[in-house]
Scaffold this motif. Structure first.
Motif, PDB file in Angstrom:
ATOM      1  N   VAL A 226     -10.250  -5.565  10.567  1.00 16.29           N
ATOM      2  CA  VAL A 226      -9.375  -4.495  10.080  1.00 16.29           C
ATOM      3  C   VAL A 226      -9.067  -4.777   8.615  1.00 16.29           C
ATOM      4  O   VAL A 226      -8.681  -5.890   8.269  1.00 16.29           O
ATOM      5  N   LYS A 227      -9.254  -3.790   7.761  1.00 15.88           N
ATOM      6  CA  LYS A 227      -8.885  -3.941   6.360  1.00 15.88           C
ATOM      7  C   LYS A 227      -7.390  -3.638   6.206  1.00 15.88           C
ATOM      8  O   LYS A 227      -6.954  -2.520   6.502  1.00 15.88           O
ATOM      9  N   PRO A 228      -6.601  -4.617   5.766  1.00 12.91           N
ATOM     10  CA  PRO A 228      -5.144  -4.422   5.767  1.00 12.91           C
ATOM     11  C   PRO A 228      -4.647  -3.355   4.810  1.00 12.91           C
ATOM     12  O   PRO A 228      -3.617  -2.727   5.068  1.00 12.91           O
ATOM     13  N   ASP A 229      -5.374  -3.109   3.713  1.00  9.35           N
ATOM     14  CA  ASP A 229      -4.896  -2.134   2.729  1.00  9.35           C
ATOM     15  C   ASP A 229      -5.128  -0.696   3.179  1.00  9.35           C
ATOM     16  O   ASP A 229      -4.319   0.204   2.901  1.00  9.35           O
ATOM     17  N   THR A 230      -6.230  -0.455   3.910  1.00  3.77           N
ATOM     18  CA  THR A 230      -6.552   0.916   4.346  1.00  3.77           C
ATOM     19  C   THR A 230      -6.450   1.104   5.857  1.00  3.77           C
ATOM     20  O   THR A 230      -6.505   2.234   6.335  1.00  3.77           O
ATOM     21  N   LEU A 231      -6.347  -0.026   6.607  1.00  2.00           N
ATOM     22  CA  LEU A 231      -6.344  -0.021   8.075  1.00  2.00           C
ATOM     23  C   LEU A 231      -7.660   0.496   8.655  1.00  2.00           C
ATOM     24  O   LEU A 231      -7.713   0.949   9.804  1.00  2.00           O
ATOM     25  N   GLU A 232      -8.731   0.410   7.874  1.00  2.00           N
ATOM     26  CA  GLU A 232     -10.055   0.759   8.374  1.00  2.00           C
ATOM     27  C   GLU A 232     -10.494  -0.276   9.398  1.00  2.00           C
ATOM     28  O   GLU A 232     -10.331  -1.482   9.196  1.00  2.00           O
ATOM     29  N   ALA A 433      -2.840   4.070  14.160  1.00  2.00           N
ATOM     30  CA  ALA A 433      -2.428   5.430  13.808  1.00  2.00           C
ATOM     31  C   ALA A 433      -1.026   5.725  14.309  1.00  2.00           C
ATOM     32  O   ALA A 433      -0.279   6.500  13.709  1.00  2.00           O
ATOM     33  N   ALA A 434      -0.654   5.103  15.418  1.00  2.00           N
ATOM     34  CA  ALA A 434       0.676   5.320  15.994  1.00  2.00           C
ATOM     35  C   ALA A 434       1.756   4.542  15.251  1.00  2.00           C
ATOM     36  O   ALA A 434       2.926   4.624  15.598  1.00  2.00           O
TER      37      ALA A 434
END
Length: 466
Positions: A226-232, A433-434
């Motif tokens: 998970v990319k912490p800056d974008t949450l990708e 997302a939640a």
């Protein structure tokens, strides 16, 4: 006969009353001043909670030295349970209930984002300069940040690495492996020579240690979790499937034992230390045990960063512990003074000699006195410099739960890897997302209880030995 002026009794009484009041007030003021001075001279007590195994070296060394140099501050060290998931629960419960008694917060690297996001920690960015932070390992510092604010100063580091039988590698005319394919080939050569039963062991049980190990393999294939800056989320990308396929191939090709998917750190260390295995993925704690006088492999091992795919770099999952200040503390200045001391060069140096912990200050890895006792530290610094963080996000605990479940199913053959990672990615995206609402209240407590962590786990490494 002399004439005496009559005494005005009323004025006399009034004057005496004023005198008594003045004496009373002066006495009261003296008592208040004395009490204030006495109170101000009483030492401030800072409460600190940590696991029982860690508490002993702290109490005997660091805290005793700190209090002798700072007579106005006392450290009340509270011994918690051995399992750090229970320690995290104690911290969490005290904050949720309000009026937490703890001033100094001893944090595993994977707790920082959760505690900071909940508003339980004081920001430390304004208390320390960039020059001061530069003395620490960069990734150890990053492990203390959340959303560009610093909340934790690293006390000791911890990283995953590759142990190998240096003696067997040299005897076979091989070079230490650099790639995943090298690791498989070298293992098979040594197995065919009957020098070892197994080529490679790793932590495959469903618990935090599994995702710590997998983070290294995933990064070694160029993937991400998970990319912490974008949450990708990257769990359903090709690189993730390649990482899983490598681990599955170690079993299918007989390099790793079939039961490796049930192993934790101590299972793998004991096999390696018994002389049955050529390569081991583990943490720094295994070194002194493997080099003990009664160890069959004493003087026969070496370490290096984890292997990787061609054109990529090896990665080391970052563990370790650091200190923060509770936002509810009534003594933040004294707490910061304690942190400055416990993370200082001299304090860490003494800590290394007394307890053998890995420092967070880079210069200590090449300190002549330390290297004379721990000759592998310069190589360990190379590993530390390749450290990777697990996602520093507020919902890390639940994110880890998801990956543990589906990754374990994929590695043990209970699910098709592609379907498993598609499901893991979808569930992770829904969680993020939640906004991580499930991280609050009893639902989170239940989630942590299902992580597969045993009583023997020690923090982000998933083991108990320190």
């Amino acid at each position: 006969m002399l004439y005496r002026k009559p005494i005005n009794i009323q004025k006399f009484i009034q004057k005496q009353s004023y005198l008594h009041i003045g004496v009373f007030l002066a006495t009261l003021l003296s008592i208040i001043l004395f009490s204030w001075v006495a109170l101000s001279q009483q030492p401030v007590t800072l409460n600190l909670l940590m696991t029982a195994p860690d508490a002993q070296p702290w109490r005997q060394g660091l805290i005793k030295d700190f209090e002798s140099e700072n007579p106005g501050i006392r450290i009340n060290l509270v011994e918690g349970p051995n399992a750090t998931n229970l320690l995290e629960d104690l911290y969490t419960s005290s904050f949720i209930l309000g009026e937490s008694p703890y001033d100094l917060i001893n944090m595993d690297v994977i707790w920082t984002s959760k505690f900071a996001a909940a508003g339980w920690l004081l920001p430390l960015s304004d208390r320390i300069s960039k020059q001061e932070l530069a003395a620490f390992s960069p990734q150890d510092v990053e492990g203390g940040r959340y959303q560009n604010q610093l909340y934790r100063i690293p006390v000791r580091s911890d990283v995953g690495m590759l142990y190998y039988r240096e003696d067997l590698i040299k005897q076979a005319g091989l070079q230490p492996p650099e790639t995943f394919d090298d690791l498989i080939r070298n293992s098979q050569v040594l197995q065919k020579k009957k020098q070892v039963n197994w080529g490679y062991v790793w932590q495959g049980r469903q618990y935090e240690g599994l995702v710590a190990m997998f983070a290294e393999v995933l990064d070694g294939f160029g993937g991400f979790w998970v990319k912490p800056d974008t949450l990708e989320v990257g769990l359903d990308r090709p690189e993730t499937l390649k990482a899983i396929e490598f681990l599955r191939s170690t079993i299918s090709e007989g390099v790793s034992p079939p039961g490796v998917t049930t192993y934790q750190e101590e299972d793998t260390r004991r096999l390696f230390q018994s002389g049955q295995v050529a390569f081991l993925r583990s943490w720094p704690y295994a070194w002194p045990l493997a080099q003990a006088e009664n160890s069959p492999i004493r003087g026969k091992i070496a370490i290096k960063p984890m292997v990787h795919a061609p054109g990529k770099t090896g990665a080391a999952c970052l563990g370790g512990w650091g200190l923060g200040i509770a936002k509810s503390s009534q003594h933040p200045e004294e707490a910061w003074k304690a942190i400055q001391y416990f993370t200082s060069r001299e304090a860490q140096r003494r800590f290394i000699f007394s307890a053998g912990y890995v420092p967070s200050r880079r210069e200590l890895f090449t300190d002549p006195g330390i290297v004379s006792k721990y000759p592998h530290y310069p190589q360990l610094l190379e590993v530390v410099d390749n450290a990777v963080l697990r996602p520093p996000i507020a919902q890390y605990a639940q994110t880890s739960d998801i990956l543990q479940r589906y990754l374990s199913a994929a590695l043990s053959g209970r699910m098709n890897p592609e379907r498993a990672m598609q499901a893991a990615a979808a569930e992770t995206r829904r969680l993020l997302a939640a906004g991580g609402q499930r991280s609050r209240g009893a639902e989170e407590q239940g989630s942590r209880g299902q992580r597969g962590r045993g009583a023997g786990e020690q923090g982000s490494r998933g083991r108990r030995i320190t």
